[in-house]
Design a protein around this motif. Sequence first.
Motif, PDB file in Angstrom:
ATOM      1  N   ASN A   1     -11.048   1.881   6.609  1.00 13.62           N
ATOM      2  CA  ASN A   1     -10.653   0.851   7.608  1.00 13.62           C
ATOM      3  C   ASN A   1      -9.484  -0.010   7.478  1.00 13.62           C
ATOM      4  N   LEU A   2      -8.694   0.732   6.622  1.00 15.42           N
ATOM      5  CA  LEU A   2      -7.417  -0.078   6.170  1.00 15.42           C
ATOM      6  C   LEU A   2      -6.318   0.734   6.719  1.00 15.42           C
ATOM      7  N   ILE A   3      -5.155  -0.256   7.523  1.00 14.33           N
ATOM      8  CA  ILE A   3      -4.012   0.240   8.145  1.00 14.33           C
ATOM      9  C   ILE A   3      -2.984  -0.477   7.310  1.00 14.33           C
ATOM     10  N   ILE A   4      -1.686   0.105   6.935  1.00 11.42           N
ATOM     11  CA  ILE A   4      -0.355  -0.399   6.613  1.00 11.42           C
ATOM     12  C   ILE A   4       0.576  -0.347   7.643  1.00 11.42           C
ATOM     13  N   GLY A   5       1.181  -1.257   8.102  1.00  8.89           N
ATOM     14  CA  GLY A   5       2.477  -1.409   9.110  1.00  8.89           C
ATOM     15  C   GLY A   5       3.673  -1.543   8.251  1.00  8.89           C
ATOM     16  N   ARG A   6       4.459  -0.969   8.473  1.00  4.43           N
ATOM     17  CA  ARG A   6       5.995  -1.012   7.930  1.00  4.43           C
ATOM     18  C   ARG A   6       6.919  -0.850   8.927  1.00  4.43           C
ATOM     19  N   THR A   7       8.413  -1.313   8.500  1.00  2.00           N
ATOM     20  CA  THR A   7       9.542  -1.390   9.581  1.00  2.00           C
ATOM     21  C   THR A   7      10.685  -0.842   8.645  1.00  2.00           C
ATOM     22  N   LEU A   8      11.566  -0.278   9.398  1.00  2.00           N
ATOM     23  CA  LEU A   8      12.842  -0.283   8.711  1.00  2.00           C
ATOM     24  C   LEU A   8      13.955  -1.010   9.306  1.00  2.00           C
ATOM     25  N   SER A   9      13.481  -2.177   9.748  1.00  2.81           N
ATOM     26  CA  SER A   9      14.267  -3.164  10.219  1.00  2.81           C
ATOM     27  C   SER A   9      14.967  -4.023   9.057  1.00  2.81           C
ATOM     28  N   LYS A  10      14.242  -4.311   8.181  1.00  3.07           N
ATOM     29  CA  LYS A  10      14.442  -5.403   6.984  1.00  3.07           C
ATOM     30  C   LYS A  10      15.234  -4.529   6.012  1.00  3.07           C
ATOM     31  N   ALA A  11      14.867  -3.915   5.098  1.00  2.00           N
ATOM     32  CA  ALA A  11      15.394  -3.418   3.692  1.00  2.00           C
ATOM     33  C   ALA A  11      16.199  -2.523   4.353  1.00  2.00           C
ATOM     34  N   PHE A  12      16.197  -1.668   5.204  1.00  2.00           N
ATOM     35  CA  PHE A  12      16.893  -0.575   5.396  1.00  2.00           C
ATOM     36  C   PHE A  12      18.185  -0.824   6.656  1.00  2.00           C
ATOM     37  N   GLY A  13      18.078  -2.025   7.190  1.00  2.95           N
ATOM     38  CA  GLY A  13      19.049  -2.604   7.898  1.00  2.95           C
ATOM     39  C   GLY A  13      19.208  -2.023   9.285  1.00  2.95           C
TER      40      GLY A  13
ATOM     41  N   ILE B   1       9.190   9.750   6.083  1.00  6.81           N
ATOM     42  CA  ILE B   1       8.177   8.900   5.529  1.00  6.81           C
ATOM     43  C   ILE B   1       7.008   9.123   4.430  1.00  6.81           C
ATOM     44  N   SER B   2       6.807  10.385   4.753  1.00  8.61           N
ATOM     45  CA  SER B   2       5.675  10.921   3.737  1.00  8.61           C
ATOM     46  C   SER B   2       6.183  11.144   2.474  1.00  8.61           C
ATOM     47  N   LYS B   3       7.689  11.476   2.358  1.00  9.62           N
ATOM     48  CA  LYS B   3       8.110  11.761   1.028  1.00  9.62           C
ATOM     49  C   LYS B   3       8.477  10.330   0.269  1.00  9.62           C
ATOM     50  N   TYR B   4       8.669   9.717   1.275  1.00 12.06           N
ATOM     51  CA  TYR B   4       9.312   8.204   0.790  1.00 12.06           C
ATOM     52  C   TYR B   4       8.071   7.352   0.051  1.00 12.06           C
ATOM     53  N   VAL B   5       6.747   7.420   0.858  1.00 15.70           N
ATOM     54  CA  VAL B   5       5.759   6.665   0.306  1.00 15.70           C
ATOM     55  C   VAL B   5       4.584   7.347  -0.213  1.00 15.70           C
ATOM     56  N   GLY B   6       4.751   8.736  -0.484  1.00 13.94           N
ATOM     57  CA  GLY B   6       3.983   9.657  -1.323  1.00 13.94           C
ATOM     58  C   GLY B   6       2.415   9.657  -0.578  1.00 13.94           C
TER      59      GLY B   6
ATOM     60  N   ARG C   1       4.521  -5.479  -5.152  1.00  3.90           N
ATOM     61  CA  ARG C   1       3.276  -4.657  -4.773  1.00  3.90           C
ATOM     62  C   ARG C   1       3.364  -4.261  -3.479  1.00  3.90           C
ATOM     63  N   THR C   2       2.633  -2.940  -3.476  1.00  6.91           N
ATOM     64  CA  THR C   2       2.352  -2.472  -2.133  1.00  6.91           C
ATOM     65  C   THR C   2       0.935  -1.797  -1.975  1.00  6.91           C
ATOM     66  N   PHE C   3       0.290  -1.901  -0.905  1.00  5.98           N
ATOM     67  CA  PHE C   3      -1.277  -1.405  -1.056  1.00  5.98           C
ATOM     68  C   PHE C   3      -1.327  -0.139  -0.160  1.00  5.98           C
ATOM     69  N   VAL C   4      -0.307   0.418  -0.215  1.00  2.00           N
ATOM     70  CA  VAL C   4      -0.363   2.132   0.595  1.00  2.00           C
ATOM     71  C   VAL C   4      -1.278   2.853  -0.094  1.00  2.00           C
ATOM     72  N   SER C   5      -1.446   3.040  -1.258  1.00  2.00           N
ATOM     73  CA  SER C   5      -2.418   3.882  -2.078  1.00  2.00           C
ATOM     74  C   SER C   5      -3.774   3.633  -1.519  1.00  2.00           C
ATOM     75  N   LEU C   6      -4.122   2.475  -1.249  1.00  2.00           N
ATOM     76  CA  LEU C   6      -5.547   2.085  -0.892  1.00  2.00           C
ATOM     77  C   LEU C   6      -6.094   2.628   0.283  1.00  2.00           C
ATOM     78  N   VAL C   7      -4.900   2.997   1.183  1.00  2.00           N
ATOM     79  CA  VAL C   7      -5.470   3.699   2.460  1.00  2.00           C
ATOM     80  C   VAL C   7      -6.263   5.062   1.992  1.00  2.00           C
ATOM     81  N   ASN C   8      -5.991   5.521   0.880  1.00  2.00           N
ATOM     82  CA  ASN C   8      -6.958   6.632   0.316  1.00  2.00           C
ATOM     83  C   ASN C   8      -8.163   6.378   0.000  1.00  2.00           C
ATOM     84  N   GLU C   9      -8.472   5.067  -0.137  1.00  2.00           N
ATOM     85  CA  GLU C   9      -9.750   4.792  -0.539  1.00  2.00           C
ATOM     86  C   GLU C   9     -10.648   4.260   0.470  1.00  2.00           C
ATOM     87  N   TYR C  10     -10.003   3.615   1.562  1.00  2.00           N
ATOM     88  CA  TYR C  10     -10.809   2.868   2.653  1.00  2.00           C
ATOM     89  C   TYR C  10     -10.472   3.397   4.146  1.00  2.00           C
TER      90      TYR C  10
END
Length: 360
Positions: free
Chosen positions: A215-227, A79-84, A204-213
């Motif tokens: 109090n921000l959490i991003i949740g994701r899943t492999l159920s949709k695009a990744f099948g 995941i780290s490699k995928y989202v940077g 758009r994605t807001f992943v990079s904003l976790v570096n700035e705040y």
Amino acid sequence: MARSDLIKPEIRSIAPYVPGKSIEEIAKKYCLSADKIIKLGSNENVLGPSPKALEAMVGHAQDINIYPSADAGELVSAISKYVGMPEDMIVGSGPGMDGLLDGLMRLLISPGSEVVISTPTFSYYELSARANGGTPVFVRRNDDFSIDVDSLKDAVTDATKMMFICSPNNPSGNSMSETELRSLVENVSCLVFVDEAYVEFADRTFVSLVNEYDNLIIGRTLSKAFGLAGLRIGYGIMPAWLKVEYMKAGTPFNVSSVALVAGSAALSDEEHLKRSQEMVREGRKYLMDYIPFTVYDSQANFVLVDVSPVKAKDVCEHLLRQGIIVRDCTSFRDAGESLIRVTIGTAEQNKKVVNGFSSF
């Protein structure tokens, strides 16, 4: 004392979760052949999983007698490699993103705690909060399903622990803007959870904003695009300080060994992801152009259809009799009675959907 009195009152007060209908259920009810039914009610990837994921599952099947890593370390690395983002800001979760939500609620919520939820949206935010003794505070979206930023801010009190926003939103399919999100996280005292389950189909994605705040959490899943819906793999991207605390509350070994290798392989299969994204882009446009009702613009792998002045249940019944499973959104809080969510299918499936709506 009745046995039911042993159950926590918080649980007894919860309305049961309403899942999408299954092929087997519809085949039996309407006397249809299962192979003639198309299931477009649960936002699954109709192309199926990545071949690399299947190969990885088979290759590691003999190891299921051994416990997986307690912290899903292999998946976190992929995941780290995928989202940077660095590994100390990532947690793997099972079952799916729901497991991440349950872990966070167990970490944060106690009786008297509040969570703010922007509706209509995914119902599990409410269920998980209530199960842990929390009180949901609902803030209705605007008529175009955009979030009401000012009302969300006003809903936050000293008791608020979390705010939930889905972007792209389920069931409306629209995304919020970066300006809106920044305005929220900068002006509330609680944690802000952004559900990006459908982000691979969005612009758009807001992943990079976790570096700035912090109090921000991003949740994701492999159920949709990744099948990989059947493997129930989710993950969270959060400030490093929060991951430390989350790992204390999260269930160890909660991502199976098969899911770890399949998820890691799926994240590396760029070709399969691109095929899925392209299918969705083309299918969204087709359904928006040809379904003879109001269809909202979407950034997800589904579209929302408003069939007013008729009711969603009547149109859904009509479609089910033709072997087309879609989602009646009546069970979504504040969604009304005329909205239907349709998962993007193959070109052939999409044509069947259009014909079904057109024949109502």
